[in-house]
Design a protein around this motif. Structure first.
Motif, short mmCIF file in Angstrom:
data_model
loop_
_atom_site.label_atom_id
_atom_site.label_comp_id
_atom_site.label_asym_id
_atom_site.label_seq_id
_atom_site.Cartn_x
_atom_site.Cartn_y
_atom_site.Cartn_z
N GLU A 1 -16.64 -25.45 -10.17
CA GLU A 1 -16.98 -24.09 -10.14
C GLU A 1 -18.08 -23.87 -10.22
N ARG B 1 -18.83 -16.10 -29.17
CA ARG B 1 -18.15 -14.69 -28.15
C ARG B 1 -17.38 -15.67 -26.99
N LEU B 2 -16.49 -13.69 -26.32
CA LEU B 2 -15.04 -14.58 -26.07
C LEU B 2 -14.95 -15.37 -25.13
N ARG B 3 -16.20 -15.55 -24.34
CA ARG B 3 -15.99 -16.94 -22.84
C ARG B 3 -17.82 -17.78 -23.61
N VAL C 1 -16.25 -8.84 -17.90
CA VAL C 1 -15.31 -9.51 -17.03
C VAL C 1 -14.24 -9.00 -16.24
N ARG D 1 -17.31 -22.81 -20.33
CA ARG D 1 -16.32 -23.50 -19.50
C ARG D 1 -16.41 -25.07 -20.07
N LYS E 1 -25.98 -20.49 -14.50
CA LYS E 1 -26.97 -20.89 -15.35
C LYS E 1 -26.40 -22.43 -16.21
N ASP F 1 -11.64 -17.92 -16.00
CA ASP F 1 -11.78 -17.87 -17.59
C ASP F 1 -10.95 -17.44 -18.64
N GLN F 2 -10.45 -16.24 -18.03
CA GLN F 2 -9.31 -15.65 -19.15
C GLN F 2 -7.50 -15.76 -18.33
N ASP G 1 -22.48 -11.90 -18.06
CA ASP G 1 -21.54 -13.01 -18.25
C ASP G 1 -21.36 -12.23 -19.64
N SER G 2 -21.42 -10.55 -19.58
CA SER G 2 -20.21 -9.57 -20.76
C SER G 2 -19.96 -9.07 -19.39
N ASN H 1 -14.04 -5.29 -19.82
CA ASN H 1 -13.15 -5.79 -19.15
C ASN H 1 -12.40 -4.72 -18.19
N SER I 1 -13.87 -7.16 -26.63
CA SER I 1 -14.03 -6.88 -25.09
C SER I 1 -13.53 -5.31 -25.46
N HIS J 1 -18.00 -7.48 -24.43
CA HIS J 1 -17.57 -7.77 -23.51
C HIS J 1 -16.63 -6.74 -23.18
N LYS K 1 -15.75 -24.89 -23.93
CA LYS K 1 -14.17 -25.18 -24.63
C LYS K 1 -13.64 -26.58 -23.87
N ASN L 1 -17.15 -12.93 -14.99
CA ASN L 1 -16.37 -13.70 -16.04
C ASN L 1 -14.68 -13.09 -15.20
#
Lengths: 153, 244
Positions: free
Chosen positions: A82, A122-124, B113, A127, A86, B163-164, B110-111, B80, B30, B78, A130, B141
């Protein structure tokens, strides 16, 4: 658009590899990756490999295609390919860790990826991180069955 | 009715925020921005007020205002954001307005979603994949909302990995007593674990539902049990007292 992408894959050694052969694989990979501007990481445990390649889309695709053709690896599995914003491994042409011997996880700061809390704030976490964790926890490993009997007839 | 340049004070809508929490670290990961009329009308009521032509513009402006409002409230987690129904296949300028609003309000891309309802994805999956790749290359995301509602969920993961995902309420409701739902959710947890996809358990209303998910190792939750949406503020979170 010539953006960045990563390709996360798993594979298994077609034949048992000794340390010298592993080093050779790594050296060749690093040289090729440097030429193509690819960064990434390779993990090994008991014959199972986990690889992340990141770079320009055509370079990643070409490098992955070479892995898929390599006779040393089999069951080459594209887990996720995907676009990314960065690189996660910008300092490494090909980081490496052999998880068969846990003490080697200290190589090149790799242990940071496996310590709870350092990259999960952080939430993410991303990838790459993880899936590295998932592999370290036992996912995406293949044991080739060499004891299959041929059915007569 | 919706005018893009309308000053904030006279806009007929604003946002309520509901937290997504991590119960292990006991923190907000988030806030979901939910569109509300100034009289507190629901999203549905807001939508039916607008004609089809106005929807795309309304959708774009929604995300911009949501970002502005969250930034003003001091967003540290984050954020949403939702796509309104039928607008997800719009062109790249949709992306541009969101990106510009984020940059202007100093919210890192990147925060952000973006939530897309699973039910919206049944149509043009190829067009959708292209659009999503544009977002991914910016670091934004992607979350699939109402996952499991349209019964296309698992096959969706075959071609596209967000991602989620946010579990649909129908899977969550009274799960502690419903075996088929438990089996589906366990299978989803394995698939998402293998693919690096985070799962948010949404619409949790009872302690029994919560405990079932905790026993299975889920840690991200959203629902009335923890916090109701609060109009133009980040509400206080009620973390469950006990840990599984």
């Amino acid at each position: 658009m010539a953006g960045l992408m990563h390709c996360i894959s798993a594979s298994v050694a077609a034949v048992p590899l000794n340390t010298a052969e592993m080093v050779e694989i790594l050296m060749v990979a690093r040289a090729n990756n440097k030429r193509r501007g690819i960064t990434g990481i390779l993990l090994h445990i008991d014959g199972s490999f986990f690889q992340i390649l990141e770079g320009a889309q055509e370079d990643v695709a070409a490098t992955y295609a070479k892995t898929a053709e390599d006779h040393l690896f089999t069951r080459v599995t594209d887990i996720i390919s995907e676009p990314i914003a960065k690189r996660a491994f910008s300092d490494w042409t090909m980081g490496f860790a052999d998880l068969t011997h846990a003490e080697q996880m200290a190589i090149g700061g790799l242990n940071d990826f496996f310590q709870e809390g350092t990259c999960c704030t952080r939430l993410r976490a991303g990838r790459s991180q993880k899936l590295l964790r998932a592999f370290a926890a036992g996912r995406w490993r293949t044991k080739l069955r060499r004891d299959l009997k041929k059915i007569a007839g | 009715m919706i005018v893009l340049k309308q000053p904030e004070s006279t806009r007929p809508f604003s946002f309520a925020f509901q937290p997504v929490i991590d119960v292990v670290d006991r923190k907000v990961v988030s806030y979901e921005a939910l569109v509300r009329g100034l009289g507190g009308e629901s999203a549905h009521q807001m939508l039916t007020r607008n004609s089809a032509e106005e929807l795309a513009q309304f959708d774009r402006e929604c995300r911009v205002v949501a970002i502005q409002t969250a930034a003003r409230l001091g967003l540290k987690s984050h954020l949403n954001l939702n796509f309104l129904p039928t607008t997800i296949y719009s062109s790249s300028e949709v992306i541009l307005s969101t990106v510009q609003a984020a940059e202007k309000n100093e919210i890192p891309l990147d925060s952000i979603v973006l939530e897309i309802s699973e039910v919206e994805l049944i149509g043009d999956q190829t067009g959708f994949a292209l659009l999503i790749n544009e977002y991914k290359s910016l670091g934004i995301n992607i979350s699939i909302d109402d996952f499991g509602k349209g019964y296309s969920g698992l096959s969706l993961l075959a071609d596209f990995q967000p991602d989620q995902i946010k579990l649909d309420m129908n899977l969550v409701r009274r799960i502690e007593a419903r075996g088929a739902r438990q089996a589906i959710v366990r299978a989803l947890a394995v698939a998402c674990g293998d693919l690096g996809v985070d799962i948010v358990v949404e619409g949790v209303e009872t302690i029994d539902e919560y405990m079932w998910f905790r026993d299975e190792g889920f840690r991200w939750f959203q629902g009335y049990l923890f916090a109701r949406p609060a109009f133009e503020e980040f509400p206080e979170v009620h973390y469950p007292e006990f840990e599984a």
